[in-house]
Write an enzyme that holds these catalytic residues in place. Structure first.
Site, mmCIF file in Angstrom:
data_model
loop_
_atom_site.group_PDB
_atom_site.id
_atom_site.type_symbol
_atom_site.label_atom_id
_atom_site.label_comp_id
_atom_site.label_asym_id
_atom_site.label_seq_id
_atom_site.Cartn_x
_atom_site.Cartn_y
_atom_site.Cartn_z
ATOM 1 N N ASN A 183 0.883 -1.173 0.000
ATOM 2 C CA ASN A 183 0.000 0.000 0.000
ATOM 3 C C ASN A 183 0.920 1.223 0.000
ATOM 4 O O ASN A 183 1.588 1.490 1.002
ATOM 5 C CB ASN A 183 -0.856 -0.059 1.264
ATOM 6 C CG ASN A 183 -2.115 0.780 1.226
ATOM 7 O OD1 ASN A 183 -2.828 0.834 2.220
ATOM 8 N ND2 ASN A 183 -2.420 1.441 0.135
ATOM 9 N N CYS B 236 -5.389 5.850 7.465
ATOM 10 C CA CYS B 236 -5.029 4.633 6.736
ATOM 11 C C CYS B 236 -4.072 3.848 7.620
ATOM 12 O O CYS B 236 -3.051 4.372 8.055
ATOM 13 C CB CYS B 236 -4.378 5.003 5.406
ATOM 14 S SG CYS B 236 -3.632 3.615 4.529
ATOM 15 N N GLY B 237 -4.414 2.583 7.904
ATOM 16 C CA GLY B 237 -3.600 1.786 8.813
ATOM 17 C C GLY B 237 -2.193 1.535 8.310
ATOM 18 O O GLY B 237 -1.217 1.647 9.064
ATOM 19 N N ASN C 85 -12.811 4.772 9.869
ATOM 20 C CA ASN C 85 -13.258 4.917 8.487
ATOM 21 C C ASN C 85 -14.113 3.695 8.143
ATOM 22 O O ASN C 85 -14.051 2.674 8.819
ATOM 23 C CB ASN C 85 -12.066 5.100 7.527
ATOM 24 C CG ASN C 85 -11.103 3.925 7.556
ATOM 25 O OD1 ASN C 85 -11.204 3.030 8.383
ATOM 26 N ND2 ASN C 85 -10.134 3.924 6.667
ATOM 27 N N ASN D 42 -15.089 1.329 1.992
ATOM 28 C CA ASN D 42 -14.099 0.425 1.413
ATOM 29 C C ASN D 42 -14.708 -0.976 1.456
ATOM 30 O O ASN D 42 -15.448 -1.297 2.392
ATOM 31 C CB ASN D 42 -12.808 0.453 2.233
ATOM 32 C CG ASN D 42 -12.240 1.855 2.386
ATOM 33 O OD1 ASN D 42 -11.663 2.408 1.474
ATOM 34 N ND2 ASN D 42 -12.426 2.442 3.571
ATOM 35 N N ARG E 29 -12.072 3.245 -1.251
ATOM 36 C CA ARG E 29 -12.711 4.482 -1.703
ATOM 37 C C ARG E 29 -11.668 5.423 -2.285
ATOM 38 O O ARG E 29 -10.628 5.656 -1.689
ATOM 39 C CB ARG E 29 -13.333 5.239 -0.528
ATOM 40 C CG ARG E 29 -14.496 4.720 0.156
ATOM 41 C CD ARG E 29 -14.884 5.647 1.319
ATOM 42 N NE ARG E 29 -13.784 5.866 2.256
ATOM 43 C CZ ARG E 29 -13.820 6.726 3.267
ATOM 44 N NH1 ARG E 29 -14.900 7.453 3.483
ATOM 45 N NH2 ARG E 29 -12.793 6.852 4.079
ATOM 46 N N CYS F 294 -4.582 -2.972 2.756
ATOM 47 C CA CYS F 294 -5.326 -1.922 3.455
ATOM 48 C C CYS F 294 -5.310 -2.270 4.934
ATOM 49 O O CYS F 294 -5.878 -3.298 5.328
ATOM 50 C CB CYS F 294 -6.762 -1.819 2.932
ATOM 51 S SG CYS F 294 -7.780 -0.616 3.823
#
Length: 317
Positions: A32, A105-106, A190, A223, A248, A256
């Site tokens: 990612n 975002c992780g 999220n 997502n 998204r 993710c």
């Protein structure tokens, strides 16, 4: 089920001339990937069209998103968090690849903290923890020998009444799969919608070039994670699942982090008596670990751990 297809076009219509001379790094967490820039005083106004141009894989640097490292005091969202967490000096300003703002975002959190440490903006030795601000609240990140562990905070069902009654709350229509699939929507700060598939053939058949259609869709969009449980699900006290994800504003990504947490939470919920607190989530970009841990306020938290790397540095021309 019917709904309008979601698209996330990327454009280079706005010249990047105003960003000339800006230093950047390229980093990733299990594939990612992100463009990372240091803007401690919040002096740069990077507009959505410029983010999309930077993240364009053919005409720009190429990434799933852009992360701006800015002091919390320089942003309204950061100042709000500083009131209760004065130790959160740095704020992760995260934008999706299409330029839209995202909560967090992780995988990006790990890349962000690694960037801060490598830039010399924070001292962070192995075993030390750093508190940062995000649009999904405070996150505490601990450096380990092989990466970073992030306390992602509490998780919850987006549609709790439906989840309690039948463990499923929506239907997902996906290219490549013949029928709509039931799903469970989970918030990690999220939104995520998790679909369980029967086997890896189905997982590989899903065409994620176009966003899956979710009905009902969570208020802020979602997502979508597609999950295949291992057989057996649990080995030596650890649960194992494989996952693909459509994000998204981005499209399919190799990993993710928040999606892995949501996928583990949903699978654990479905598992019932087989539920465990420790999970290995295999994504196309590698493997991350998800653990469910007690939270300080009495709510269960999720810890995500995995690697983070910087692979390039440059200056925009």
């Amino acid at each position: 089920m019917s709904s309008a297809p979601q698209t996330s076009p990327r454009t280079t219509s706005l010249p990047l001339a105003s960003l000339a001379g800006m230093a950047f790094a390229k980093g990733h967490g299990t594939g990612n990937d992100f463009v990372l820039v240091a803007d401690p005083d919040g002096a740069r106004d990077i507009v959505p069209e410029q983010v999309a141009a930077l993240c364009d894989r053919h005409r720009g640097i190429g990434a799933d998103g852009l992360i701006r490292a800015v002091r919390s005091a320089a942003l309204p969202e950061g100042r709000y968090l500083l009131a209760s967490h004065p130790e959160a000096e740095w704020f992760m300003d995260y934008r999706n690849g299409d330029g839209s703002v995202s909560e967090m975002c992780g995988n990006g959190v790990r890349a962000f903290v690694h960037f801060l440490a490598e830039e010399g903006l924070v001292p962070l030795a192995e075993g030390q923890a750093l508190t940062i601000g995000t649009r999904a609240g405070i996150k505490v990140v601990t450096r380990s020998a092989n990466g970073y562990a992030v306390d992602m905070g509490p998780w919850e069902f987006i549609f709790p009444e439906a989840a309690a009654e039948r463990a499923l709350d929506s239907l997902v229509e996906t290219d490549g799969l013949e029928v709509d699939r039931p799903a469970l929507s989970v918030s990690m700060g999220n939104p995520h919608t998790v679909v369980a598939l029967a086997d890896e053939d189905e997982l590989l058949s899903a065409d994620l070039h176009r966003a899956p259609r979710v009905d009902p869709v969570p208020p802020q969009g979602t997502n979508v994670e597609f999950v295949v449980p291992a057989e057996p699900l649990v080995t030596d006290g650890v649960g194992h699942i494989r996952m693909r994800v459509h994000e998204r504003g981005v499209g399919e990504t190799l990993s993710c982090g928040t999606g892995a947490c949501a996928a583990a939470a949903a699978t654990r919920h479905w598992a019932g008596d087989e539920a465990v607190d420790d999970w290995q989530v295999r994504v196309p970009g590698g493997t991350v670990r998800v653990r469910f841990i007690p939270g300080p306020e009495g709510r269960e938290h999720v810890e995500l751990s995995g690697p983070a790397e910087l692979v390039a540095r440059g200056v925009l021309v």
